[in-house]
Enzyme design. Structure first.
Site, PDB file in Angstrom:
ATOM      1  N   GLY A  89       0.826  -1.204   0.000  1.00  0.00           N
ATOM      2  CA  GLY A  89       0.000   0.000   0.000  1.00  0.00           C
ATOM      3  C   GLY A  89       0.854   1.244   0.000  1.00  0.00           C
ATOM      4  N   GLY A  99       1.627   5.544   4.630  1.00  0.00           N
ATOM      5  CA  GLY A  99       0.635   6.154   5.504  1.00  0.00           C
ATOM      6  C   GLY A  99      -0.725   5.502   5.492  1.00  0.00           C
ATOM      7  N   LYS A 155      -0.239   0.026   7.157  1.00  0.00           N
ATOM      8  CA  LYS A 155       0.227  -1.354   7.022  1.00  0.00           C
ATOM      9  C   LYS A 155       0.754  -1.893   8.353  1.00  0.00           C
ATOM     10  CE  LYS A 155       3.063  -0.170   3.705  1.00  0.00           C
ATOM     11  NZ  LYS A 155       2.648   1.228   3.482  1.00  0.00           N
ATOM     12  N   GLU A 159      -4.217  33.116 -12.126  1.00  0.00           N
ATOM     13  CA  GLU A 159      -5.097  32.199 -11.398  1.00  0.00           C
ATOM     14  C   GLU A 159      -6.517  32.234 -11.966  1.00  0.00           C
ATOM     15  OE1 GLU A 159      -3.737  30.119  -9.522  1.00  0.00           O
ATOM     16  OE2 GLU A 159      -1.811  31.127  -9.387  1.00  0.00           O
ATOM     17  N   HIS A 204      -6.639  29.849 -14.902  1.00  0.00           N
ATOM     18  CA  HIS A 204      -6.825  28.450 -14.476  1.00  0.00           C
ATOM     19  C   HIS A 204      -8.290  28.194 -14.128  1.00  0.00           C
ATOM     20  CE1 HIS A 204      -2.664  27.280 -14.437  1.00  0.00           C
ATOM     21  NE2 HIS A 204      -2.307  28.166 -13.506  1.00  0.00           N
ATOM     22  N   ASP A 232       3.281  24.710 -13.525  1.00  0.00           N
ATOM     23  CA  ASP A 232       2.155  24.246 -14.341  1.00  0.00           C
ATOM     24  C   ASP A 232       2.653  23.493 -15.576  1.00  0.00           C
ATOM     25  OD1 ASP A 232       0.474  25.581 -12.577  1.00  0.00           O
ATOM     26  OD2 ASP A 232       0.535  27.432 -13.757  1.00  0.00           O
TER      27      ASP A 232
END
Length: 621
Positions: free
Chosen positions: A209, A212, A215, A432, A435, A509
């Site tokens: 996995g 975090g 496991k 921004e 976007h 980006d």
């Protein structure tokens, strides 16, 4: 199963012996100090003593050999001392009789005790110190020999009934993984039930996995549910500088587990020792391969019916040796996935169980926004919210604290102290807004969650998109919409400032867009000319201090891949430009609002972009 208690520890003989010799030396020195007279008497010449005595200024003179102790007439204790000539008496040196000066002369036999003790101390104390030094060195050498003999012993930690147990009920989410591991618990609890039917207890279970996902906690829950000894060790603890030490530690670990059977051995990060043999990773370290060979032998050797199960955890199952994964060794593989929405809510409730929160806290809403987060991420968000609340001296955690903690963990902390010029703010606002506008208009893009021109982390501003629900698959349309909105900021800069007015603000980006486009072509088979073909590249190895990659395709194919990636980026930029040119009024309205508000949430963005439309030229067919 009760765990056998360890052997009683031997008393610390070195400490006791050192204490004995220290007391002996101190006693000798104290005896010398007591036997040797110590005074603060003033030493005067014998001629002065005779002169003062004849004048009647001295009361008594004590003669001890050649040493004189003088007591003045106006004192009750001696204040002076002197030494006479050994060949003559005081009378011969000029002292008058007692009847004339009143001086009482007393002769005392001298004591040799102090001198004898001092001479003995000069001989004995150095001998004692030398003997103690050699004994200490011998003890140290013996300790090093014992340490050398224990060099090949296992360093595994034993967790059992004397420790606080972790059970499946203590772990939220991971229902599928817990269901797989419940069979292992039943094997350990009722082995005869399976043996009577001819079934063999599985030798090993591999927990795979993302970091975090829990496991290690699940492995401890298996031990807690089965009530058996749990030996925990990291894969890196087997590997040492000396060849053969790792294999010796593996043998010792399995021997301990067999004595406490039924038992569980848990090897965390097994990829540290279980990598494919002959890959050259680790500098051709033979010790790693010998350790792996010993693990393979212990898991599937001649000895059977030991009732020892090996649990191992890794997030790199692709690099493990095939012999480790074959049936008979790690028979089962349990995939521990990232938690779904209901699991995330359950995990958050566990972490908020002991945290005071007011009625505004909405864990269900936070669970909906944290798609793709692991259990460790959610624990970090809960902890950060408590820290933020404590920083403002609050008694309870509010939903605003929770939101700020989520945004801090997800996109970095706000950097309000950073001073931006008006020109930089305007550029950031249009970037921004580009976007947000492209992402809002395109049909297969995630909705806008928040737009801000306040620097966060390493960025000048952030446009944040969140999926409305958890999904397992991503279509080519969704990938292309992500590419277009990623390039929306750069295209907005070009439209506002001219073709040559672009800046470095779109660097991250462009990197992200190129990575997505390359993944689409190489890993997902989503190219136009290389459709349905996958060209997976390995992680590479070290050769002559340089990282090498095995490329499973020709130079001509590499050129085709580069062309495909360039076409995807160009198509995304064209779509973003078409959308922004068709909605320039909405772009300016959103940028102006950002300059005033600095941060806009989803409702505010949707309201400002209600007139934005999707041009026909930006649609995919």
């Amino acid at each position: 199963m009760a765990i056998k208690s360890p052997l009683p520890k031997k008393p610390n003989n070195v400490l006791r012996l050192s204490l004995f010799w220290a007391i002996l030396v101190i006693g000798v020195l104290v005896a010398i100090a007591v036997a040797t007279p110590h005074d603060n008497l003033q030493e005067v010449p014998i001629s002065t003593v005779i002169e003062n005595a004849n004048k009647g200024e001295i009361k008594t003179i004590v003669v001890e050999g050649n040493n004189l102790t003088i007591t003045p007439k106006d004192s009750d204790h001696p204040t002076e001392k002197s030494v006479k000539d050994g060949s003559s008496s005081l009378a011969q040196q000029g002292l008058k009789p007692q009847s004339e000066n009143g001086v009482v002369v007393t002769n005392k036999v001298p004591s040799d005790t102090g001198g004898i003790l001092w001479n003995l101390a000069i001989i004995i104390v150095p001998v004692i110190l030398i003997a103690a030094f050699f004994m200490f060195m011998m003890r140290q050498a013996q300790g090093q020999n014992n340490q050398a003999l224990g060099f090949g012993k296992s360093k595994a930690k034993l967790y059992g009934e004397d420790k606080t147990k972790v059970v499946f009920a203590d772990i939220a989410g991971n229902d599928a993984a817990k269901q797989d591991l419940e069979e292992v618990v039943d094997f350990l609890k009722h082995p005869k039930k399976y043996e009577s039917l001819g079934a063999k207890i599985p030798k090993g279970v591999l927990l795979v996995g993302n970091p975090g996902t829990g496991k290690t906690m699940l492995a401890r829950a298996v031990a807690g549910e089965a009530s058996v000894p749990f030996f925990s060790i990291s894969g890196s603890e087997f590997v040492e500088m000396f060849v053969g030490v790792g294999a010796s530690r593996v043998r010792d670990l399995f021997a301990k587990a067999k004595k406490n059977a039924p038992a569980i051995i848990f090897i965390d990060e097994i990829d540290a020792v279980g990598r494919k043999r002959g890959s050259g990773m680790g500098g051709g370290h033979d010790e790693r391969e010998q350790t792996l060979n010993q693990i393979l032998v212990e898991m599937d050797g001649f000895e059977t019916g030991t009732n020892v199960i090996v649990l191992a955890a890794t997030n790199r199952a692709d690099v493990l040796d095939p012999a480790l994964l074959r049936p008979g060794r790690f028979d089962r593989r349990t995939n521990i996935t990232l938690p779904e929405r209901k699991d995330r809510e359950a995990i958050l409730k566990v972490h908020f169980k002991n945290k005071p929160a007011d009625t505004t806290v909405n864990l269900d809403k936070l669970a909906a926004k944290t798609a793709g987060s692991s259990g460790a991420d959610l624990a970090n968000i809960a902890n950060e919210s408590a820290i933020i609340a404590a920083r403002r001296n609050a008694k309870k955690i509010s939903n605003d604290d929770l939101t700020e903690a989520f945004e801090k963990v997800a996109i970095g902390p706000e950097r309000k102290s950073r001073v931006m010029t008006q020109k930089d703010k305007e550029l950031t606002a249009y970037h921004e807004a580009g976007h947000a506008l492209v992402g809002h208009v395109l049909p297969d893009s995630d909705p806008v969650h928040k737009v801000t021109i306040i620097p966060r982390g390493g960025t000048g501003g952030v446009t944040w998109f969140l999926p409305p629900e958890d999904t397992m698959y991503t279509s080519v349309y969704e990938f292309k919409d992500v590419l277009a909105r990623a390039l929306g900021g750069r295209v907005a800069e070009k439209l506002i400032n001219g073709r040559d007015g672009i800046t470095t603000g779109a660097g991250s980006d462009l990197r992200k867009a190129t990575e997505i486009a390359r993944d689409m072509v190489i890993e997902q088979g989503m190219g136009s000319r290389l459709r349905d073909q996958v060209f997976h590249e390995d992680n590479g190895g070290m050769m002559f201090d340089r990282m090498t990659h095995e490329r499973p395709y020709s130079d001509d194919t590499a050129k085709e891949i580069d062309i495909e990636v360039a076409q995807l980026i160009k198509e995304a930029a064209n779509r973003a430009e078409v959308v922004l040119k068709a909605n320039m009024k909405s772009l300016k309205k959103l940028a102006d609002a950002l300059l005033v508000e600095e941060t806009l949430d989803e409702p505010g963005v949707v309201t400002l972009l209600k007139d934005a439309k999707l041009p026909k030229e930006a649609m995919l067919y």
